[in-house]
Design an enzyme around this catalytic site. Structure first.
Site, PDB file in Angstrom:
ATOM      1  N   CYS A 135       4.060  -3.734  15.919  1.00 56.39           N
ATOM      2  CA  CYS A 135       4.420  -3.667  14.507  1.00 56.39           C
ATOM      3  C   CYS A 135       3.587  -2.678  13.701  1.00 56.39           C
ATOM      4  CB  CYS A 135       4.365  -5.055  13.905  1.00 56.39           C
ATOM      5  SG  CYS A 135       5.530  -6.149  14.735  1.00 56.39           S
TER       6      CYS A 135
ATOM      7  N   HIS B 229       0.261  -5.842   4.823  1.00 59.94           N
ATOM      8  CA  HIS B 229       1.133  -6.099   5.972  1.00 59.94           C
ATOM      9  C   HIS B 229       1.918  -7.381   5.653  1.00 59.94           C
ATOM     10  CE1 HIS B 229       2.683  -5.964   9.959  1.00 59.94           C
ATOM     11  NE2 HIS B 229       2.040  -7.025  10.392  1.00 59.94           N
TER      12      HIS B 229
ATOM     13  N   HIS C 112      10.703  -8.051   8.077  1.00 60.78           N
ATOM     14  CA  HIS C 112       9.733  -7.301   8.879  1.00 60.78           C
ATOM     15  C   HIS C 112      10.497  -6.477   9.917  1.00 60.78           C
ATOM     16  CE1 HIS C 112       6.412  -5.981  11.082  1.00 60.78           C
ATOM     17  NE2 HIS C 112       5.872  -7.108  11.481  1.00 60.78           N
TER      18      HIS C 112
END
Lengths: 88, 725
Positions: free
Chosen positions: B144, B274, B308
């Protein structure tokens, strides 16, 4: 119940590929995660899948998981209780 | 010479808000989630979990997988105002063509041509082909944080004079692998992501693509939207999936980014978190920020709006950061209704207008891969630093693994002229590696760990914790066994059951993160993937991300052969005997290396029917220098790149007048993506001994006369690495 505990221990060994471990080396009442077997949170999730697949019992969140996976006995009791409730 | 600054001259984005920058902008201003129950594919449970899905029709989806289609849309938008083609492309991602592959596998499809866009690296080469880029193309997969890592590599390409116009970003489409994978980890919040909420229950999987068009210049060009001023990459070296509880690596990444930008924490006006909404991420990230910022600036996560998008997330949020600077606005932390006050941070409940000079954007991923990026107002005064160099490497230790066995067994057989193909039985290497703790690891992570440990030993630094600093891993196909096992169980159980172990293990960077954990390597941990040129991409990434004086790095190229997947995915593998393995090198970065050394010299994507050889010869310093420096060429021509590769080598020989030996090494190593890493290890052995071994294919036991060996990759890419002493 002791038979079921033995069955669960063998399934834990198979599921987690604990190649050199015998069922009697897994404690029944002692902690299952964080002992010398070296099991961690990913192993717990792997066992969650096994329990659902083989016994039809879901353990869907972390809070329940922490309680249920305290020991092999607590796991056996939980699975047994859930199956009775579901009439299986 | 002064280094160039990297200005953002274009941006493109597609995500759950829709296609194009303005859709993202509206969503940021609306402060409402763009998340809804997944509808892209039917799922086995009801109701489907929320996802950040793109609902518009995608133009090229009939011909290429969804990730490719998303990537092209965003890339074209980023390039829409640019008169020129990109000179380089750096793309982060984790899924590649997997969404298409899933459908094909489920239907039992075996024809390789149907899988031609499976590879993660195929997204970047598809873009390069469509956008007429012929230059360095690198695909990076650090879970990620991929999109952010790609931007850091692009930033260094510009600073170090490798390219003036670089297209960089990330792309990932929704897939069963990620949807069910995160579900099996109990990491999806059924209510949608609620970053920093007291009752947060996980992330929302999403899809998207985003690109920045970066232009290298000494002063801001007209129309510059922002400037990339710094970035930091680190690895927790702690756990394959969970973040370090105290956010140690996350904090280090932010510190390095600040230092890279020459800024202090006080100069940051906004932190783009994040903020995935998982219990562990938000806690670790909050802790790291509190450690670094005495009085944190306004901050928020946009994952409550867009979800996400995994490997694309860092790029999406870089575009958001650019918008913050260009339009003077910082977005709200959508999704959080009951703030988790225990985290000690107060993300913005509402968006806020005002001048923004600098934004810090965080991205963290599986494997403890942390990345932080700083985007700044382009008119902000900046002292141009001295131009950094692309590094060369002192060779401190080498290891290789082939069908013949580990390093010594392979090299002895090579010196006798024997073949090295096939697959070695790893069990015969003994179970004591890393205390036997290889449970849950399949073939590729095992190969990687064996190589990492052996290279470390060869460099005389065994068990010296903390060395090497960074790990750069090249793999063409990633962990195939885990990928296959995950999908096999998914489909065999009618999408009821998936293994969390296989999911975590299936990501391309899983082997490198395992190596980092065991070697305690907390520096950059970068996995590059580009088919037969993956090792080369990893080595170039290492040359761009290190500087003189840094700790030695570990560079590995490895792949596994999988009986079911390899023949479908890798067109070259069907020509061989199912070979696999790889090689690892401990390398000390040097501005100019003089001893036994490895010099990455050239890496370029080459569209069909283009002459790639003149730029290669130029990069190597011209014909005379090539003939003086090298006694032999090790040519890597994948079986799938015939006859193109042969025509390249013929052109190279004709234009240089090179009369040394040319050794087509894939006949010896077997056909697999890691073959070039093995060839590099063979070249290191030959150069350090000063002789080339006997070989039936024409390599005699010939003294090298003090010269080196030139490793060429010839096919879809043309690459060159020098091994010299």
């Amino acid at each position: 119940m002791e038979d079921f505990i033995g069955e669960l221990k063998r399934k834990i060994i198979d599921t987690l590929e604990l190649a050199d471990i015998q069922p009697e080396e897994i404690p029944t009442d002692g902690v299952l995660i964080g002992n010398e077997l070296g099991l961690d949170s990913i192993d717990v999730l792997e066992l969650v899948m096994m329990i659902e697949k083989d016994y039809g019992v879901k353990i869907e969140n972390r809070e329940v998981g922490v309680r249920v996976f305290g020991s092999v006995r607590s796991l056996a009791l939980y699975v047994d209780e859930q199956r009775r409730r579901a009439g299986r | 010479m002064r280094g160039l600054r990297a200005f953002v001259c274009g941006a493109g984005i597609v995500n759950a808000a829709g296609i194009g920058l303005e859709k993202t902008w509206e969503a940021l201003r609306n402060e409402k989630p763009c998340l809804k129950p997944l509808s892209l594919f039917t799922v086995s449970h009801a109701p489907a979990l929320p996802a950040g899905e793109i609902c518009e029709a995608l133009p090229s989806e009939q011909t290429v997988p969804r990730t490719h289609s998303l990537a092209l849309l965003a890339a074209r938008e980023a390039l829409s105002l640019s008169p020129s083609f990109p000179e380089a492309i750096v793309l982060g991602g984790t899924t590649g063509g997997i969404s298409t592959t899933e459908t094909l596998i489920r239907s039992g499809e075996t024809r390789p041509e149907r899988y031609r866009y499976h590879a993660l690296g195929s997204v970047a080469t598809y873009l390069a082909c469509e956008l007429k880029c012929r230059g360095p193309v690198i695909s990076v997969s650090t879970a990620c944080s991929s999109g952010t890592a790609a931007l850091k590599i692009a930033l260094e390409m510009i600073r170090r004079g490798q390219a003036r116009i670089v297209l960089a970003g990330g792309a990932d489409a929704l897939s069963r692998l990620t949807y069910y994978g995160f579900h099996s980890l109990q990491l999806i919040d059924p209510a949608g992501a609620r970053p920093f909420d007291l009752h947060r229950g996980g992330l929302t999987v999403a899809e998207g693509a985003a690109f920045l068009l970066l232009a290298g210049a000494e002063e801001p060009p007209d129309g510059a939207l922002a400037e990339l001023v710094g970035s930091g990459l680190t690895c927790d070296a702690y756990h394959p999936a969970a973040p370090h509880p105290e956010g140690a690596g996350a904090g280090a990444a932010m510190r390095i980014a600040l230092s890279d930008a020459g800024m202090t924490a006080k100069e940051i006006d906004y932190i783009n978190l994040h903020g995935t909404g998982t219990v562990d991420n938000d806690r670790a990230e909050a802790r790291a920020i509190r450690d670094l910022f005495a009085d944190p600036p306004p901050l928020s996560s946009v994952k409550g709006i867009f979800g996400h998008a995994l490997g694309a997330a860092g790029a999406i949020e870089a575009v958001v950061s650019v918008l913050c600077i260009a339009r003077g606005f910082v977005p709200a932390n959508v999704g959080c209704t009951v703030l988790d006050t225990g985290l000690g941070l107060r993300p913005l409940p509402r968006g806020k207008s005002g001048k923004i000079g600098a934004v810090l954007s965080n991205s963290f991923g599986f494997g403890g891969n942390n990345a932080a990026l700083i985007v700044a107002d382009p008119s902000r005064p900046s002292g141009n630093a001295e131009r950094a160099r692309v590094m060369q490497f002192d060779l401190l230790g080498t290891a290789c693994l082939t069908g013949a066995g580990l390093t010594d067994a392979t090299l002895e057989k090579f010196r006798r002229g024997g073949e090295l193909g096939g697959r070695f039985d790893l069990a015969t290497l003994g179970g004591d590696l890393f205390g036997g703790s290889l449970r849950r690891l399949r073939r590729l992570p095992r190969i990687t760990l064996i190589l990492a440990r052996a290279a470390q030993k060869a460099a005389g630094m065994a068990d010296a914790a903390g060395l090497p600093g960074g790990i750069f891993f090249g793999t063409g196909w990633g962990p195939l066994t885990e990928t296959n096992d995950f999908l096999k169980q998914l489909f065999a159980s009618a999408e009821q059951f998936t293994s969390p172990t296989d999911f975590i293990g299936s990501v391309h960077n899983a082997p490198a993160s395992q190596a980092a954990i065991r070697l305690k390597a907390t520096g950059p941990n970068v996995t590059a993937t580009g088919g037969d040129y993956s090792f080369e991409q990893a080595l170039f990434s290492a040359a761009l991300l290190t500087k003189e004086g840094d700790d030695p790095v570990l560079v590995i190229g490895a792949d596994e052969h999988h009986d079911i997947l390899s023949p479908r995915l890798d067109p070259a593998s069907t020509a061989g005997d199912g070979a696999d393995g790889g090689a690892a090198f401990i390398l000390r970065p040097r501005a100019a290396s003089t001893g036994l050394r490895m010099v990455p010299a050239f890496l370029s994507y080459v569209p069909e029917n283009q002459d790639a050889i003149p730029p290669l010869i130029e990069a190597l310093g011209g014909p005379e220098r090539i003939c003086n420096q090298f006694a032999a060429v090790f040519a890597g021509i994948p079986a799938s790149a015939h006859p193109r590769g042969e025509s390249y080598i013929a052109a190279f020989l004709q234009r240089t007048g090179f009369t040394g030996m040319v050794y087509d090494y894939r006949g010896t190593t077997g056909e697999f993506s890691g073959a070039s890493a093995v060839a590099a290890a063979l070249a290191v052995d030959a150069v350090s001994r000063g002789v080339l071994p006997t070989h039936p294919s024409g390599v005699g036991k010939e003294p090298l006369g003090g010269k080196g060996i030139l490793l060429l990759g010839l096919g879809e890419f043309v690459t060159a690495i020098g091994v010299m002493r």
